[in-house]
Scaffold this motif. Structure first.
Motif, short mmCIF file in Angstrom:
data_model
loop_
_atom_site.label_atom_id
_atom_site.label_comp_id
_atom_site.label_asym_id
_atom_site.label_seq_id
_atom_site.Cartn_x
_atom_site.Cartn_y
_atom_site.Cartn_z
N SER A 108 5.54 -6.86 -1.29
CA SER A 108 4.09 -6.83 -1.45
C SER A 108 3.45 -8.22 -1.54
N ALA A 114 -2.81 -8.35 3.57
CA ALA A 114 -3.50 -7.12 3.13
C ALA A 114 -3.43 -6.04 4.21
N SER A 115 -3.59 -6.43 5.46
CA SER A 115 -3.55 -5.43 6.54
C SER A 115 -2.13 -4.89 6.73
N ARG A 134 0.13 -4.69 4.36
CA ARG A 134 0.37 -3.85 3.19
C ARG A 134 -0.29 -2.48 3.39
N GLN A 135 -1.53 -2.49 3.87
CA GLN A 135 -2.26 -1.23 4.09
C GLN A 135 -1.57 -0.39 5.16
N GLU A 136 -1.05 -1.06 6.19
CA GLU A 136 -0.34 -0.36 7.26
C GLU A 136 0.89 0.36 6.69
N VAL A 147 1.38 1.23 3.51
CA VAL A 147 0.91 2.29 2.61
C VAL A 147 0.52 3.53 3.42
N ASN A 148 -0.19 3.33 4.51
CA ASN A 148 -0.60 4.45 5.38
C ASN A 148 0.63 5.16 5.96
N ASN A 200 2.19 7.17 3.16
CA ASN A 200 1.34 8.34 2.86
C ASN A 200 1.48 9.42 3.92
#
Length: 187
Positions: A71, A76-77, A79-81, A83-84, A87
């Motif tokens: 992390s 940030a992008s 990390r979001q990728e 996480v998505n 999910n």
């Protein structure tokens, strides 16, 4: 798990004593040789799906650990990728678990119901041959009465006794409809 009791004659019941039997019906069905075999076969049939679902769950757990470990080095992008992705995999897994559970429960229900009909027929025959008047299910599922001799049904006698005690006369019969007079459907 069967027991038998002799009960004194109740009003409306023929004979001097009635024999009552108790059975743990669900356990009886499951513990038959056929039941044990069929339920084991179902477990074997669904085992590969369980292994696959566990593998997917382990993969998601590994991805979460990897994300946690990385992390600080991810943008940030990125990390979001991740996480998505996690999910989406979790959502897919949850749906597959629900589907597998539903499919397994349906198969178990079908297997149980098919065998329960067979065991129920044998139970009824056994009860008749051994002079039982009533067989009660002690497993606490559904109706407690699985089988009863017609001589134990006091429904009509209780209705007659109530009607006598209440003093309410029977209602008049329904008026005939035009269709019943002519024998042809009314319009």
């Amino acid at each position: 798990a069967q027991t038998s009791h002799s009960v004194p004659n109740a009003p409306g019941m023929g004979g001097s004593h009635q024999k009552v039997a108790v059975i743990m019906f669900q356990a009886a069905v499951a513990r038959t040789n056929e039941g044990e075999r069929d339920f084991q076969n179902l477990e074997k049939k669904f085992e590969p799906k369980n292994v696959e679902l566990k593998k997917q769950n382990d993969e998601i757990t590994a991805l979460k650990k990897q994300l946690q470990a990385q992390s600080k080095t991810l943008s940030a992008s990125q990390r979001q990728e991740k996480v998505n992705e996690i999910n989406e995999k979790q959502k897919t897994l949850q749906q597959q678990v629900q589907d597998a559970r539903s499919e397994f429960q349906n198969a178990m229900g079908t297997t149980f119901n098919t065998l329960a009909k067979k065991v129920g027929a044998v139970m009824t025959s056994y009860a008749q041959q051994h002079g039982y008047s009533v067989v009660l299910d002690a497993s606490g599922q559904g109706s407690p009465v699985l089988w009863a001799s017609p001589t134990t049904d006091i429904t009509k006698a209780v209705i007659a006794a109530y009607n006598k005690k209440s003093g309410v006369p029977p209602p008049p019969p329904p008026a005939p409809t035009p269709a019943s007079k002519t024998g042809k459907p009314g319009k």
